[in-house]
Motif scaffolding. Structure first.
Motif, PDB file in Angstrom:
ATOM      1  N   MET A 126      34.296  22.307  46.243  1.00 26.20           N
ATOM      2  CA  MET A 126      32.921  22.710  45.970  1.00 26.20           C
ATOM      3  C   MET A 126      32.338  21.847  44.856  1.00 26.20           C
ATOM      4  O   MET A 126      32.765  21.955  43.701  1.00 26.20           O
ATOM      5  CB  MET A 126      32.868  24.176  45.586  1.00 26.20           C
ATOM      6  N   PRO A 127      31.365  20.997  45.170  1.00 31.76           N
ATOM      7  CA  PRO A 127      30.825  20.072  44.174  1.00 31.76           C
ATOM      8  C   PRO A 127      30.260  20.720  42.919  1.00 31.76           C
ATOM      9  O   PRO A 127      30.315  20.132  41.846  1.00 31.76           O
ATOM     10  CB  PRO A 127      29.733  19.324  44.939  1.00 31.76           C
ATOM     11  N   PHE A 128      29.732  21.926  43.042  1.00 32.02           N
ATOM     12  CA  PHE A 128      29.137  22.610  41.895  1.00 32.02           C
ATOM     13  C   PHE A 128      29.836  23.938  41.620  1.00 32.02           C
ATOM     14  O   PHE A 128      29.229  24.873  41.113  1.00 32.02           O
ATOM     15  CB  PHE A 128      27.631  22.826  42.128  1.00 32.02           C
ATOM     16  N   ALA A 157      18.928  24.986  47.473  1.00 32.18           N
ATOM     17  CA  ALA A 157      18.708  23.737  48.197  1.00 32.18           C
ATOM     18  C   ALA A 157      19.080  22.551  47.316  1.00 32.18           C
ATOM     19  O   ALA A 157      19.560  21.523  47.810  1.00 32.18           O
ATOM     20  CB  ALA A 157      17.256  23.640  48.641  1.00 32.18           C
ATOM     21  N   HIS A 158      18.876  22.689  46.023  1.00 31.62           N
ATOM     22  CA  HIS A 158      19.220  21.597  45.097  1.00 31.62           C
ATOM     23  C   HIS A 158      20.721  21.286  45.138  1.00 31.62           C
ATOM     24  O   HIS A 158      21.110  20.116  45.187  1.00 31.62           O
ATOM     25  CB  HIS A 158      18.789  21.960  43.671  1.00 31.62           C
ATOM     26  N   THR A 159      21.560  22.314  45.113  1.00 32.57           N
ATOM     27  CA  THR A 159      23.005  22.065  45.128  1.00 32.57           C
ATOM     28  C   THR A 159      23.512  21.769  46.538  1.00 32.57           C
ATOM     29  O   THR A 159      24.508  21.068  46.686  1.00 32.57           O
ATOM     30  CB  THR A 159      23.785  23.255  44.535  1.00 32.57           C
TER      31      THR A 159
END
Length: 173
Positions: A89-91, A99-101
């Motif tokens: 999970m990148p964030f 939508a940003h993540t």
């Protein structure tokens, strides 16, 4: 049918946005490695599973054919987890929140993740020079990814096997 062995978990720093010129952000991407039939040779083939929509262990445990092929081929078996699934999970816990993540969740980014992994396979896996001829495997969506990577980056791998991959079944096709 071969039983999927328990594999040690490994991690790599994957590029977050392969198409950005102004960011070098990375995230931790999980992969599993089974080298019992390869470790003494280090030049045998790489049987690489392209993870899809879920934790990589779910696909690892359903990939018995790879473990049947590994002994006679002296092959290394590896599975790369798809970004935004499982523990990749990148964030972190906020990866699916907006939508940003979520903007980095795309087929193009996933294909670029695999191309980057393949470009670094000697460093990440210890392949001997000229070793680790690579066959990419996938089922369903992962099979589509394996096929698309083979079609768009034939220089990156030696072959691909796509099982149950609906490559041509899109609306309007």
């Amino acid at each position: 049918m071969a039983v999927s062995p328990i594999a040690p978990v490994r991690w790599r720093d994957a590029t977050l946005d392969h198409f950005s010129f102004d960011s070098n952000a990375t995230f931790r991407q999980k992969f599993l490695v089974h080298d019992a039939h390869w470790r003494h040779n280090r030049s045998g083939p790489l049987l690489l599973y392209f993870g899809n929509e879920g934790a990589i262990e779910d696909f690892w445990n359903a990939s018995g054919a790879l473990f049947e092929l590994a002994p006679p081929l002296n092959a290394l078996v590896v599975a790369l987890e798809h970004r935004y699934y499982g523990a990749s999970m990148p964030f972190g816990a906020k990866s699916l929140d907006s939508a940003h993540t979520l903007r980095y969740l795309s087929v193009e980014q996933a294909l670029a993740d695999m191309a980057e992994f393949l470009a670094r396979k000697s460093e990440l896996l210890g392949c001997a020079p000229g070793g680790c001829r690579t066959v990419l495997f996938g089922g369903s969506y992962g099979g589509m990814l394996a096929s698309w990577l083979r079609m768009t980056r034939p220089d990156a791998l030696d072959g691909a096997l796509a099982a149950s991959a609906p490559l041509l079944s899109f609306e309007g096709e």
